[in-house]
Design a protein around this motif. Structure first.
Motif: not given
Length: 353
Positions: A54-81
């Motif tokens: 179930t977990f891997i299915d969710l991750m496959e769906d998440y990472f299969d999104q467009p690059f720009e959509v996923k990039l909204k979830d990045a937090r480089p200001e805290i070292g991507y932690q």
């Protein structure tokens, strides 16, 4: 290259009766396995393959999104932690570590890792698990989790369920390790209370990078205390056991979890246990799994997902060898765990000095 049958310990035996002689034997086997190999397989009846799927299915769906959509979830200001780390952002530690280069140079040619020339093509998502400290000198390492907009209804439930399962399993291994070394059972688990633990799946797009010899994660060790993995749908993990410098393929049987020693455990044991080096590459077995997936799961995203969880010592705890271990102040000087992590993150290009 060989295929290794790692030692297996049964957490269920220990949980059933912690004072049973068989449970104590399992604890001693845990300490021996991590000393000899830097890794082991663990059986925990509370963790199921269905939950992993179930977990891997969710991750496959998440990472299969467009690059720009996923990039909204990045937090480089805290070292991507927390949140997402994009591909080609994390650099293998060996690029900046002379000691790591020396280790490779001493290996037989046939056992050396594949050497990358730049950052890894993998993505990663960090989801915080466990209680946050009330006060900390290291707020960057103890940030609130990020919930992706497209998965608000399902994300926290699935991530917390999987993360809490992995957390309790690896804390159980930490407890067994304490007993195996003749220490009170709570010795290692107590050091991890309020640690910045992370459910940390990595993801590699096999449509783009599913070619023989591609390095998904370059030669490195983990910087935390203990790492625990569920079974991936695509093989490719190689480790270098401490009891030899032979490059070894790892096979995780159904219903088992893989545990690896990290740098914080090496520090606390004064090198009695050493952090295990490993890599993830596309092998012939990976290519066969890709072919099989295209037949059996033709409408699913083709991403290699690692079901990974990092257990950390609390950031504000002092990291130093415990008294029972011979310490080397040159190699393992006292340091706040948060400072140790920040230094390691600088070496892999996720945090600026």
């Amino acid at each position: 290259m060989t295929t290794l049958s790692l030692p297996i310990v049964d957490l269920g035996i220990y949980l059933k009766n912690k004072n049973d002689p068989l449970a104590i034997i399992e604890c001693k086997n845990t300490a021996k396995a991590l000393k000899d190999y830097g890794a082991l397989l663990v059986k925990d009846p509370r963790v199921t393959e269905a939950d992993n799927s179930t977990f891997i299915d969710l991750m496959e769906d998440y990472f299969d999104q467009p690059f720009e959509v996923k990039l909204k979830d990045a937090r480089p200001e805290i070292g991507y932690q927390v949140g997402v780390t994009p591909e080609f952002k994390e650099e293998p530690k060996c690029h900046r570590d002379p000691n790591c280069q020396s280790i490779i140079d001493q290996m037989p040619e046939e056992s050396r890792p594949l050497i990358s020339t730049g950052p890894d093509p993998k993505w990663r998502f960090f989801w915080r698990i466990g209680d946050l400290p009330k006060e900390t000198k290291f707020p960057q390492l103890n940030a609130e989790p990020v919930v992706p907009d497209s998965f608000k209804d399902t994300w926290p439930t699935i991530m917390n369920q999987r993360g809490n399962q992995m957390h309790q399993a690896v804390v159980g291994v930490a407890e067994m390790l304490s007993v195996g070394f003749g220490l009170p059972a709570n010795t290692f688990p107590d050091l991890t209370k309020y640690g910045p633990h992370l459910l940390a799946p990595t993801a590699t797009d096999l449509n783009k990078y599913g070619k023989l010899g591609v390095i998904c994660a370059g030669f490195h060790y983990d910087i935390n205390f203990l790492t625990i993995h569920g079974k991936s749908r695509f093989p490719g993990l190689h480790i270098w056991p401490r009891n030899g410098s032979v490059k070894t393929q790892v096979h995780v049987p159904e219903g088992h979890l893989l545990v690896q020693a990290g740098k914080q455990l090496e520090w606390l044991t004064g090198g009695e246990i050493t952090a295990g080096y490993h890599e993830v590459v596309v092998t012939d077995a990976t290519l066969q799994a890709i072919k099989n997936a295209k037949i059996t799961r033709p409408n699913r995203p083709l991403w290699r997902i690692s079901s990974t969880f990092f257990l950390h010592v609390a950031s504000d705890n002092m990291l130093q060898p415990l008294e029972i271990f011979n310490s080397n102040d040159t190699l393992y000087p006292p340091i706040f765990t948060g400072d140790q992590i920040k230094r390691e993150l600088e070496l892999i290009s996720l945090m600026k000095a």
